[in-house]
Scaffold this motif. Structure first.
Motif, short mmCIF file in Angstrom:
data_model
loop_
_atom_site.label_atom_id
_atom_site.label_comp_id
_atom_site.label_asym_id
_atom_site.label_seq_id
_atom_site.Cartn_x
_atom_site.Cartn_y
_atom_site.Cartn_z
N THR A 170 0.83 -1.20 0.00
CA THR A 170 0.00 0.00 0.00
C THR A 170 0.87 1.25 0.00
OG1 THR A 170 -1.77 -1.15 1.18
CG2 THR A 170 -1.80 1.25 1.24
N LEU A 171 1.90 1.27 0.84
CA LEU A 171 2.80 2.42 0.89
C LEU A 171 3.49 2.64 -0.46
CD1 LEU A 171 4.52 1.91 4.36
CD2 LEU A 171 2.86 3.68 3.76
N ALA A 172 3.94 1.54 -1.06
CA ALA A 172 4.65 1.65 -2.33
C ALA A 172 3.73 2.15 -3.43
CB ALA A 172 5.25 0.30 -2.71
N ALA A 173 2.48 1.67 -3.43
CA ALA A 173 1.54 2.09 -4.48
C ALA A 173 1.20 3.57 -4.39
CB ALA A 173 0.27 1.24 -4.40
N ASP A 174 1.16 4.09 -3.14
CA ASP A 174 0.78 5.49 -2.94
C ASP A 174 1.96 6.44 -2.88
OD1 ASP A 174 -1.79 4.54 -2.78
OD2 ASP A 174 -1.87 4.56 -0.58
N ALA A 175 3.18 5.92 -2.94
CA ALA A 175 4.36 6.76 -2.71
C ALA A 175 4.61 7.72 -3.87
CB ALA A 175 5.59 5.87 -2.51
N ASP A 176 5.05 8.92 -3.52
CA ASP A 176 5.47 9.92 -4.50
C ASP A 176 6.83 9.50 -5.05
OD1 ASP A 176 6.37 12.12 -5.90
OD2 ASP A 176 5.85 13.57 -4.34
N ASP A 177 6.95 9.41 -6.36
CA ASP A 177 8.21 8.98 -6.96
C ASP A 177 9.34 9.97 -6.68
OD1 ASP A 177 9.49 6.94 -8.60
OD2 ASP A 177 9.78 8.55 -10.06
N GLY A 178 8.97 11.17 -6.25
CA GLY A 178 9.99 12.16 -5.94
C GLY A 178 10.65 11.96 -4.59
N LEU A 179 10.08 11.08 -3.75
CA LEU A 179 10.68 10.77 -2.46
C LEU A 179 11.80 9.77 -2.68
CD1 LEU A 179 7.42 10.39 -0.31
CD2 LEU A 179 8.91 12.39 -0.51
N ARG A 180 13.02 10.22 -2.53
CA ARG A 180 14.17 9.37 -2.86
C ARG A 180 15.27 9.48 -1.80
NH1 ARG A 180 14.52 7.37 -8.07
NH2 ARG A 180 12.72 7.90 -9.38
N PHE A 181 16.18 8.54 -1.87
CA PHE A 181 17.40 8.57 -1.05
C PHE A 181 18.20 9.81 -1.43
CE2 PHE A 181 21.81 7.67 -0.20
CZ PHE A 181 21.82 6.90 0.95
N ARG A 182 18.58 10.62 -0.45
CA ARG A 182 19.32 11.85 -0.72
C ARG A 182 20.51 11.94 0.23
NH1 ARG A 182 16.27 15.26 -3.95
NH2 ARG A 182 14.05 14.75 -4.09
N ASP A 183 21.60 12.57 -0.24
CA ASP A 183 22.77 12.76 0.61
C ASP A 183 23.47 14.08 0.30
OD1 ASP A 183 23.60 12.00 -1.89
OD2 ASP A 183 24.76 10.26 -1.23
N PRO A 184 22.77 15.23 0.52
CA PRO A 184 23.39 16.53 0.26
C PRO A 184 24.57 16.82 1.18
CG PRO A 184 21.31 16.81 1.42
CD PRO A 184 21.40 15.37 1.04
N ASP A 185 24.69 16.11 2.28
CA ASP A 185 25.79 16.34 3.23
C ASP A 185 26.89 15.32 3.04
OD1 ASP A 185 24.25 14.20 4.03
OD2 ASP A 185 24.32 14.67 6.18
N LEU A 186 26.96 14.71 1.87
CA LEU A 186 27.93 13.65 1.61
C LEU A 186 29.36 14.18 1.76
CD1 LEU A 186 28.23 10.68 0.71
CD2 LEU A 186 28.38 11.53 -1.65
N ALA A 187 30.20 13.41 2.47
CA ALA A 187 31.62 13.73 2.63
C ALA A 187 32.44 12.76 1.77
CB ALA A 187 32.01 13.61 4.10
N PRO A 188 33.69 13.12 1.47
CA PRO A 188 34.54 12.21 0.67
C PRO A 188 34.62 10.83 1.31
CG PRO A 188 35.57 14.36 0.87
CD PRO A 188 34.39 14.39 1.77
N ALA A 189 34.48 9.79 0.48
CA ALA A 189 34.48 8.42 0.98
C ALA A 189 35.87 7.99 1.44
CB ALA A 189 33.97 7.47 -0.10
N SER A 190 35.92 7.43 2.64
CA SER A 190 37.19 6.87 3.11
C SER A 190 37.43 5.49 2.50
CB SER A 190 37.17 6.76 4.64
OG SER A 190 36.11 5.93 5.06
N ASP A 191 36.34 4.83 2.15
CA ASP A 191 36.40 3.53 1.50
C ASP A 191 35.21 3.46 0.54
OD1 ASP A 191 36.13 0.87 0.73
OD2 ASP A 191 36.62 0.07 2.71
N PRO A 192 35.42 3.46 -0.76
CA PRO A 192 34.32 3.53 -1.72
C PRO A 192 33.40 2.32 -1.68
CG PRO A 192 36.41 3.12 -2.83
CD PRO A 192 36.74 3.45 -1.42
N ALA A 193 33.80 1.22 -1.06
CA ALA A 193 32.94 0.04 -0.99
C ALA A 193 32.18 -0.05 0.33
CB ALA A 193 33.78 -1.23 -1.18
#
Length: 416
Positions: free
Chosen positions: A249-272
């Motif tokens: 039900t949540l998935a069917a009603d979800a706004d496609d604009g609601l996404r994983f976001r990381d505007p505060d992303l810092a340089p990766a110490s380990d890319p994996a």
């Protein structure tokens, strides 16, 4: 000087320490032999209870031949379970059945089971009034079983509460009320039968006696003579079913604009590496779906529980067969007619804001509290009940009538 404690327990503490009995006589207080609040406190989903004379002087509203006839109807859910004792082999057959087969059935060791008999027989449905201490949306159906002498479905365990009312003849019940009963199933039969069964209690039930079993209690019933047993079963969706439907039900009603976001992303110490910040952002993305919103959760549950395990659909009559106009229907209601609810129409309600939501077979409707409560609890709507509804309530009832949830019953005429 300190007050010396008594060496003897007080009367109230002794009463509290005494374990509730596993057998009661309900002759003076049917159907539980006690107030519902006490039953719910001491027994409901806690321990079994044999209730002698739950329905004193009970006479079955149907006979074995009635059940056999119903098992032959299209749309019924019916099964026959037969036991070959010599080989300890079990046979399972599904209906509907040909009525010509029943006269040739053996005289022993088989059982006919028919689900949802309350949807087909109004006298069976009326028995549910005795269980009004439970939410009606919690009750699933009344299954009726006929067993020839020796008939059984084997030792098994249910994952829901059940009341087993003896309606005709005699059935011997054994249960395992131990703390850690064996629940492993046999792998050599189609039925989910227990590999081991170690009964701790045994009773012979006669008409009017009733056995309550909470989920997870192994039990085994065997007919002493030709008998009918009514099983009032509860609806108990699993956590996986609840979660799966809610997420869908949540998935069917979800706004496609609601996404994983990381505007505060810092340089990766380990890319994996999936670090703690990534998991925090994933949780934030899920929380945007408002999974803990009480109103959204309530609406989902109301729709889910009034649709869950529905055995049949409510269908609107073709337009050409709809008959009377709304004005004519309201005139009929004023002159003794009534709207009778379809047996497969499930209703519940809850408060929502300043009003209420009425849930009908997976659909929700906004209504005033008084209207939602009245409609959800009424098996039928007569003229006085209809007149007491608000304009919004009357509009909703008319819509439900057009959708097939009600039929118009006029005295002296067949229902439309």
């Amino acid at each position: 000087m300190a007050r010396q404690k008594s060496k003897h327990p007080t009367r109230s503490s002794a009463r509290q320490a005494k374990a509730p009995p596993i057998e009661v006589d309900a002759s003076a207080q049917p159907p539980l032999g006690m107030p519902p609040a006490r039953f719910l406190r001491d027994y409901w989903q806690k321990k079994p209870l044999l209730i002698r004379n739950a329905f004193p002087g009970f006479e079955s509203p149907i006979q074995p031949e009635d059940l056999a006839g119903l098992a032959c109807e299209e749309g019924t859910l019916s099964r026959i379970v037969a036991h070959d004792r010599a080989r300890d082999a079990w046979l399972l057959r599904h209906g509907p059945f040909d009525e010509g087969m029943f006269p040739d059935m053996p005289h022993h060791d088989w059982t006919l089971l028919v689900q949802d008999v309350d949807k087909w027989d109004s006298d069976i449905a009326a028995l549910l009034d005795a269980f009004d201490f439970l939410p009606r949306w919690r009750i699933d159906d009344v299954m009726v079983s006929f067993a020839a002498p020796g008939g059984s479905v084997g030792a098994h365990v249910d994952q829901y509460d059940v009341f087993l009312l003896q309606a005709l003849g005699h059935r011997r019940w054994q249960i395992d009320a131990g703390d850690n009963p064996s629940t492993e199933f046999r792998n050599d039969v189609e039925l989910k039968l227990l590999r081991e069964f170690h009964p701790t209690h045994e009773w012979l039930l006669r008409p009017g006696d009733m056995l309550y079993l909470p989920p997870g209690v192994p039990h085994h019933g065997v007919a002493e003579d030709a008998c009918l047993t009514f099983s009032v079963g509860m609806r108990a969706p699993s956590a996986a079913e609840l979660l799966g439907d809610f997420v869908d039900t949540l998935a069917a009603d979800a706004d496609d604009g609601l996404r994983f976001r990381d505007p505060d992303l810092a340089p990766a110490s380990d890319p994996a590496l999936i670090d703690d910040d990534a998991m925090r952002r994933a949780i934030e993305a899920l929380n945007m779906l408002r999974m803990n919103d009480p109103d959204r959760l309530g609406d989902w549950f109301g729709r889910f529980i009034t649709l869950y395990r529905n055995a049949g659909e409510v269908m609107a009559a073709p337009a050409a067969e709809s008959g009377r106009s709304r004005i004519e229907i309201e005139w009929d209601l004023q002159h003794g007619a009534a709207l009778v609810r379809h047996p497969y129409s499930r209703m519940a309600w809850r408060k929502a804001g300043r009003g209420a939501k009425l849930y009908v077979n997976g659909q929700d409707h906004d209504l005033p509290v008084r209207d939602a409560k009245s409609v959800a609890n009424a098996k039928g709507i007569d003229g006085a009940t209809y007149a007491a509804l608000s304009e919004a309530g009357r509009d909703r009832v008319h819509e439900l009538l057009q959708a097939g949830h009600y039929s118009l019953a006029i005295e002296g005429e067949e229902e439309e």
